[in-house]
Design a protein around this motif. Structure first.
Motif, PDB file in Angstrom:
ATOM      1  N   ILE A  88      39.237  31.984  43.897  1.00  0.00           N
ATOM      2  CA  ILE A  88      40.041  33.207  43.836  1.00  0.00           C
ATOM      3  C   ILE A  88      39.748  33.966  42.543  1.00  0.00           C
ATOM      4  CG2 ILE A  88      42.408  34.074  43.615  1.00  0.00           C
ATOM      5  CD1 ILE A  88      43.230  31.810  45.570  1.00  0.00           C
ATOM      6  N   ALA A  89      39.652  33.235  41.411  1.00  0.00           N
ATOM      7  CA  ALA A  89      39.357  33.878  40.128  1.00  0.00           C
ATOM      8  C   ALA A  89      37.969  34.527  40.151  1.00  0.00           C
ATOM      9  CB  ALA A  89      39.443  32.853  39.000  1.00  0.00           C
ATOM     10  N   SER A  90      36.984  33.839  40.706  1.00  0.00           N
ATOM     11  CA  SER A  90      35.624  34.385  40.782  1.00  0.00           C
ATOM     12  C   SER A  90      35.589  35.635  41.659  1.00  0.00           C
ATOM     13  CB  SER A  90      34.660  33.329  41.345  1.00  0.00           C
ATOM     14  OG  SER A  90      34.548  32.238  40.471  1.00  0.00           O
ATOM     15  N   GLN A  91      36.313  35.589  42.767  1.00  0.00           N
ATOM     16  CA  GLN A  91      36.335  36.743  43.661  1.00  0.00           C
ATOM     17  C   GLN A  91      37.045  37.932  43.018  1.00  0.00           C
ATOM     18  OE1 GLN A  91      34.376  36.993  46.001  1.00  0.00           O
ATOM     19  NE2 GLN A  91      35.269  37.219  48.033  1.00  0.00           N
ATOM     20  N   PHE A  92      38.054  37.653  42.197  1.00  0.00           N
ATOM     21  CA  PHE A  92      38.758  38.727  41.499  1.00  0.00           C
ATOM     22  C   PHE A  92      37.803  39.440  40.536  1.00  0.00           C
ATOM     23  CE2 PHE A  92      41.196  40.334  37.865  1.00  0.00           C
ATOM     24  CZ  PHE A  92      42.116  41.152  38.515  1.00  0.00           C
ATOM     25  N   VAL A  93      37.007  38.665  39.796  1.00  0.00           N
ATOM     26  CA  VAL A  93      36.015  39.258  38.895  1.00  0.00           C
ATOM     27  C   VAL A  93      35.005  40.070  39.703  1.00  0.00           C
ATOM     28  CG1 VAL A  93      34.172  38.781  37.238  1.00  0.00           C
ATOM     29  CG2 VAL A  93      36.294  37.446  37.171  1.00  0.00           C
ATOM     30  N   CYS A  94      34.583  39.518  40.845  1.00  0.00           N
ATOM     31  CA  CYS A  94      33.634  40.205  41.710  1.00  0.00           C
ATOM     32  C   CYS A  94      34.141  41.589  42.093  1.00  0.00           C
ATOM     33  CB  CYS A  94      33.381  39.367  42.967  1.00  0.00           C
ATOM     34  SG  CYS A  94      32.571  40.273  44.312  1.00  0.00           S
ATOM     35  N   PHE A  95      35.384  41.675  42.552  1.00  0.00           N
ATOM     36  CA  PHE A  95      35.894  42.957  43.032  1.00  0.00           C
ATOM     37  C   PHE A  95      36.250  43.898  41.888  1.00  0.00           C
ATOM     38  CE2 PHE A  95      36.433  40.627  47.051  1.00  0.00           C
ATOM     39  CZ  PHE A  95      35.772  41.535  47.879  1.00  0.00           C
ATOM     40  N   THR A  96      36.423  43.366  40.697  1.00  0.00           N
ATOM     41  CA  THR A  96      36.576  44.234  39.535  1.00  0.00           C
ATOM     42  C   THR A  96      35.270  44.992  39.280  1.00  0.00           C
ATOM     43  OG1 THR A  96      38.188  42.731  38.527  1.00  0.00           O
ATOM     44  CG2 THR A  96      37.101  44.316  37.067  1.00  0.00           C
ATOM     45  N   PHE A  97      34.151  44.287  39.358  1.00  0.00           N
ATOM     46  CA  PHE A  97      32.855  44.941  39.185  1.00  0.00           C
ATOM     47  C   PHE A  97      32.549  45.875  40.358  1.00  0.00           C
ATOM     48  CE2 PHE A  97      32.077  41.619  36.018  1.00  0.00           C
ATOM     49  CZ  PHE A  97      31.398  42.344  35.051  1.00  0.00           C
TER      50      PHE A  97
END
Length: 291
Positions: free
Chosen positions: A13-22
């Motif tokens: 979930i944390a990795s995906q959050f960073v992904c969608f921030t970019f």
């Protein structure tokens, strides 16, 4: 074959959050670029830069003898690229007409396709809690879209098409991640996208200013970073776990629309965003209890 990673839903979930921030930063720049260039041409140049950025890593890997981007699944890479190409060009065309928060909100039907296809295609378990999180988030998206008696515009339908094909591409990425390394997935994605988009862009190719080239190069770098974190998320957990995290993208798009494009969100956007945040919190808390 890359080593299998144990399920770590919170890390995913944390990795995906960073992904969608970019990805949100990517969309802001693209909203500016699509006003000046055809969609297929943008895709071609962006993917070309993506290949150039990846080549040093490919060369370093070959020099160290730590791996190879050679693949036995070119068809799977091509299928993912075709799905992504349809999704990207549909979204670019939608961005020409829609405000960024609205275009982003429509994309939030994507988790429906991801959750459904991850169960059908990948045979991954889809728990009731994940379906609940998806449905709550979708309700928030509908509040923002506010479909009226006149129906939905062509631009909105293109955004829905983008969501459907992007959800399918995400499932294809998860499937590729089971046997392919991250560098291989990124390289073939950009290679096939460059070829597909280039074939459509070539007949109507337009001159490109240095400013636009620099912006597209920046978008290419942002795209690679986003895909890296998406691949990382898919190695930590199933696609249906990470899908609802896409709703966090709306918060960034609303902020960008406000500060960059002077689009002030209405009360329905604020309400819809609150519902979407609630869906994300519900997902995180349910996954924490389960783990």
């Amino acid at each position: 074959m890359p080593p299998q990673t144990a399920e770590r839903p919170l890390a995913a979930i944390a990795s995906q959050f960073v992904c969608f921030t970019f990805i949100s930063a990517n969309d802001v720049i693209l909203k500016i670029i699509v006003a000046d260039l055809p969609s297929w041409q943008i895709m071609t140049i962006r993917s070309g830069f993506g290949i150039l950025l990846l080549l040093p890593f490919v060369a370093a890997q070959a020099f160290r003898g730590t791996g190879s981007i050679l693949t036995r699944r070119p068809g799977a890479h091509l299928m993912r690229a075709c799905l992504s190409a349809v999704s990207i060009v549909s979204y670019f065309e939608a961005l020409r007409e829609l405000d960024l928060p609205v275009a982003t909100a429509i994309l939030f039907v994507t988790p429906f396709f991801v959750v459904a296809l991850s169960g059908i295609v990948l045979r991954e378990p889809v728990t009731p809690n994940r379906w609940i999180a998806v449905i709550i988030g979708f309700v928030g998206a509908v509040i923002i879209i506010r479909p009226g008696p006149a129906g939905v515009s062509v631009a909105a339908l293109l955004a829905v098409l983008s969501a459907a094909t992007w959800g399918s591409a995400m499932v294809a990425m998860r499937n590729l991640g089971r046997t392919e390394g991250t560098l291989s997935v990124l390289f073939y994605f950009n290679l096939f996208i460059c070829c597909i988009a280039g074939a459509f862009a070539y007949p109507g190719w337009q001159p490109v200013s240095g400013r636009l080239v620099a912006m597209i190069a920046l978008v290419a770098a942002i795209q690679l970073i986003a895909q890296f974190f998406m691949m990382t998320a898919f190695r930590f957990a199933s696609a249906s776990v990470t899908a609802p995290v896409q709703y966090s993208q709306l918060l960034w798009s609303v902020a960008a629309g406000w500060f960059v494009f002077s689009v002030v969100p209405g009360p329905h956007v604020v309400l819809g965003a609150a519902v979407i945040v609630a869906s994300g919190l519900y997902l995180i808390l349910s996954e924490r209890r389960a783990s």
